[in-house]
Design a protein around this motif. Structure first.
Motif, mmCIF file in Angstrom:
data_model
loop_
_atom_site.group_PDB
_atom_site.id
_atom_site.type_symbol
_atom_site.label_atom_id
_atom_site.label_comp_id
_atom_site.label_asym_id
_atom_site.label_seq_id
_atom_site.Cartn_x
_atom_site.Cartn_y
_atom_site.Cartn_z
ATOM 1 N N SER A 156 188.635 -57.864 -9.714
ATOM 2 C CA SER A 156 189.849 -57.942 -10.707
ATOM 3 C C SER A 156 189.603 -58.701 -11.984
ATOM 4 C CB SER A 156 191.027 -58.174 -9.900
ATOM 5 O OG SER A 156 191.381 -57.597 -9.068
ATOM 6 N N LEU A 157 190.317 -58.685 -13.010
ATOM 7 C CA LEU A 157 190.410 -59.453 -14.099
ATOM 8 C C LEU A 157 191.832 -59.667 -14.704
ATOM 9 C CD1 LEU A 157 188.084 -60.661 -16.176
ATOM 10 C CD2 LEU A 157 188.828 -58.696 -17.801
ATOM 11 N N GLN A 158 192.070 -60.943 -14.449
ATOM 12 C CA GLN A 158 193.324 -61.337 -14.848
ATOM 13 C C GLN A 158 193.435 -61.984 -16.379
ATOM 14 O OE1 GLN A 158 196.505 -61.240 -13.282
ATOM 15 N NE2 GLN A 158 197.410 -61.916 -15.186
ATOM 16 N N MET A 159 194.186 -61.163 -17.094
ATOM 17 C CA MET A 159 193.785 -61.493 -18.847
ATOM 18 C C MET A 159 195.349 -61.923 -19.044
ATOM 19 S SD MET A 159 191.885 -57.997 -19.816
ATOM 20 C CE MET A 159 193.404 -57.122 -19.743
ATOM 21 N N ASN A 160 195.381 -63.401 -19.599
ATOM 22 C CA ASN A 160 196.614 -63.843 -19.833
ATOM 23 C C ASN A 160 196.259 -64.268 -21.584
ATOM 24 O OD1 ASN A 160 197.537 -63.823 -17.367
ATOM 25 N ND2 ASN A 160 196.412 -65.931 -17.057
ATOM 26 N N SER A 161 197.658 -64.451 -22.410
ATOM 27 C CA SER A 161 197.584 -64.844 -23.406
ATOM 28 C C SER A 161 196.520 -63.846 -24.339
ATOM 29 C CB SER A 161 196.982 -66.269 -23.893
ATOM 30 O OG SER A 161 197.629 -67.191 -22.994
ATOM 31 N N LEU A 162 196.924 -62.441 -24.140
ATOM 32 C CA LEU A 162 196.331 -61.406 -24.986
ATOM 33 C C LEU A 162 196.419 -61.459 -26.306
ATOM 34 C CD1 LEU A 162 196.637 -58.884 -22.163
ATOM 35 C CD2 LEU A 162 194.517 -59.587 -23.152
ATOM 36 N N GLN A 163 195.558 -61.257 -27.010
ATOM 37 C CA GLN A 163 195.654 -61.159 -28.599
ATOM 38 C C GLN A 163 195.188 -59.742 -29.004
ATOM 39 O OE1 GLN A 163 196.976 -63.783 -30.349
ATOM 40 N NE2 GLN A 163 197.382 -64.600 -28.107
ATOM 41 N N PRO A 164 195.470 -59.472 -30.083
ATOM 42 C CA PRO A 164 194.996 -58.048 -30.725
ATOM 43 C C PRO A 164 193.537 -57.862 -30.736
ATOM 44 C CG PRO A 164 196.687 -58.885 -32.018
ATOM 45 C CD PRO A 164 196.409 -59.939 -31.102
ATOM 46 N N GLU A 165 192.905 -58.796 -30.855
ATOM 47 C CA GLU A 165 191.222 -58.761 -30.858
ATOM 48 C C GLU A 165 191.016 -58.408 -29.481
ATOM 49 O OE1 GLU A 165 193.029 -61.232 -32.396
ATOM 50 O OE2 GLU A 165 192.184 -63.196 -31.616
ATOM 51 N N ASP A 166 191.797 -58.515 -28.399
ATOM 52 C CA ASP A 166 191.425 -58.308 -26.984
ATOM 53 C C ASP A 166 191.432 -56.694 -26.878
ATOM 54 O OD1 ASP A 166 192.946 -61.092 -26.093
ATOM 55 O OD2 ASP A 166 190.830 -60.991 -26.138
ATOM 56 N N THR A 167 191.927 -55.954 -27.881
ATOM 57 C CA THR A 167 192.179 -54.565 -27.710
ATOM 58 C C THR A 167 190.608 -53.736 -27.665
ATOM 59 O OG1 THR A 167 194.188 -54.479 -29.010
ATOM 60 C CG2 THR A 167 192.901 -52.340 -28.711
ATOM 61 N N ALA A 168 190.470 -52.987 -26.417
ATOM 62 C CA ALA A 168 189.212 -52.495 -26.099
ATOM 63 C C ALA A 168 189.332 -51.567 -25.013
ATOM 64 C CB ALA A 168 188.168 -53.504 -26.044
ATOM 65 N N ILE A 169 188.425 -50.642 -24.623
ATOM 66 C CA ILE A 169 188.090 -50.017 -23.354
ATOM 67 C C ILE A 169 187.528 -51.169 -22.585
ATOM 68 C CG2 ILE A 169 187.077 -48.318 -22.219
ATOM 69 C CD1 ILE A 169 187.032 -46.447 -24.590
ATOM 70 N N TRP B 108 178.534 -48.267 -13.527
ATOM 71 C CA TRP B 108 179.373 -48.358 -14.542
ATOM 72 C C TRP B 108 180.784 -47.518 -14.080
ATOM 73 C CZ3 TRP B 108 179.272 -51.954 -18.610
ATOM 74 C CH2 TRP B 108 177.923 -52.579 -18.877
ATOM 75 N N GLY B 109 181.918 -48.058 -14.370
ATOM 76 C CA GLY B 109 182.990 -47.190 -14.490
ATOM 77 C C GLY B 109 183.245 -46.539 -15.448
ATOM 78 N N GLN B 110 184.420 -45.574 -15.610
ATOM 79 C CA GLN B 110 184.764 -44.961 -16.701
ATOM 80 C C GLN B 110 185.601 -45.726 -17.656
ATOM 81 O OE1 GLN B 110 186.425 -45.038 -14.000
ATOM 82 N NE2 GLN B 110 188.536 -45.141 -14.803
ATOM 83 N N GLY B 111 185.996 -46.733 -17.547
ATOM 84 C CA GLY B 111 186.746 -47.684 -18.586
ATOM 85 C C GLY B 111 188.047 -47.403 -18.425
ATOM 86 N N THR B 112 188.878 -48.569 -18.910
ATOM 87 C CA THR B 112 190.414 -48.460 -18.806
ATOM 88 C C THR B 112 190.755 -49.282 -20.119
ATOM 89 O OG1 THR B 112 192.479 -49.009 -17.673
ATOM 90 C CG2 THR B 112 190.657 -50.564 -17.871
ATOM 91 N N GLN B 113 191.736 -48.425 -21.024
ATOM 92 C CA GLN B 113 192.149 -48.787 -22.230
ATOM 93 C C GLN B 113 192.943 -50.118 -22.323
ATOM 94 O OE1 GLN B 113 191.198 -47.526 -25.462
ATOM 95 N NE2 GLN B 113 192.214 -49.437 -26.118
ATOM 96 N N VAL B 114 192.718 -50.986 -22.942
ATOM 97 C CA VAL B 114 193.767 -52.287 -23.134
ATOM 98 C C VAL B 114 193.976 -52.251 -24.618
ATOM 99 C CG1 VAL B 114 194.055 -54.750 -22.976
ATOM 100 C CG2 VAL B 114 192.862 -53.525 -21.117
ATOM 101 N N THR B 115 195.391 -52.294 -24.832
ATOM 102 C CA THR B 115 195.942 -52.236 -26.380
ATOM 103 C C THR B 115 196.735 -53.411 -26.386
ATOM 104 O OG1 THR B 115 195.441 -50.004 -26.460
ATOM 105 C CG2 THR B 115 197.108 -51.166 -28.439
ATOM 106 N N VAL B 116 196.566 -54.376 -27.399
ATOM 107 C CA VAL B 116 197.137 -55.467 -27.792
ATOM 108 C C VAL B 116 198.057 -55.325 -29.133
ATOM 109 C CG1 VAL B 116 197.560 -57.919 -27.651
ATOM 110 C CG2 VAL B 116 195.781 -57.025 -26.015
ATOM 111 N N SER B 117 199.370 -55.337 -28.941
ATOM 112 C CA SER B 117 200.034 -55.127 -30.301
ATOM 113 C C SER B 117 200.432 -56.529 -30.849
ATOM 114 C CB SER B 117 201.167 -54.165 -30.062
ATOM 115 O OG SER B 117 202.217 -55.007 -29.392
ATOM 116 N N SER B 118 200.200 -56.529 -32.220
ATOM 117 C CA SER B 118 200.645 -57.993 -32.831
ATOM 118 C C SER B 118 202.208 -58.120 -33.118
ATOM 119 C CB SER B 118 199.975 -58.291 -34.116
ATOM 120 O OG SER B 118 200.302 -57.049 -34.830
#
Length: 127
Positions: free
Chosen positions: A80-93, A117-127
């Protein structure tokens, strides 16, 4: 051989949190170093975090250190990857990856060393 399936991505506002999971098939999950990488549009894939076979060693990219936490459950074949304090620059697959390793405390930061490798999952962080 191991198959990896990521989940947990989505759209979140800046400052929010997401938890990504990666489920692995097979009975030898504990023999793999696991890693998370990400790729933003127009950019190369970059290292995010890695964890050793026994979970005793972790290592993070400077850009996510203190915000992201990698963990694994060898009994459940998940990382797992717990992601806190996400920022727009974290937007990626975001991709999880597996590297077969002998050393139980080793970690891997170079993408070319990962075999699966997995197929990826999209993470989008809006400002």
């Amino acid at each position: 051989q191991v198959q990896l399936v990521e989940s947990g991505g989505g759209l979140v506002q800046a400052g929010g949190s997401l938890r990504l999971s990666c489920a692995a098939s097979g009975r030898t999950f504990s023999t793999y170093v696991m890693g998370w990488f990400r790729q933003a549009p127009g950019k190369e894939r970059e290292f995010v975090a890695t964890i050793s076979r026994n979970g005793g060693t972790t290592y993070y990219a400077d850009s996510v250190k203190s915000r992201f936490t990698i963990s694994r459950d060898n009994a459940k074949n998940t990382v797992s990857l717990q992601m806190n304090s996400l920022q727009p620059e974290d937007t990626a697959i975001y991709y999880c990856a597996a590297d077969p390793a002998i050393d139980t405390f080793a970690v891997t930061v170079r993408a070319y060393e990962y075999d699966y490798w997995g197929q990826g999952t999209q993470v989008t962080v809006s400002s």
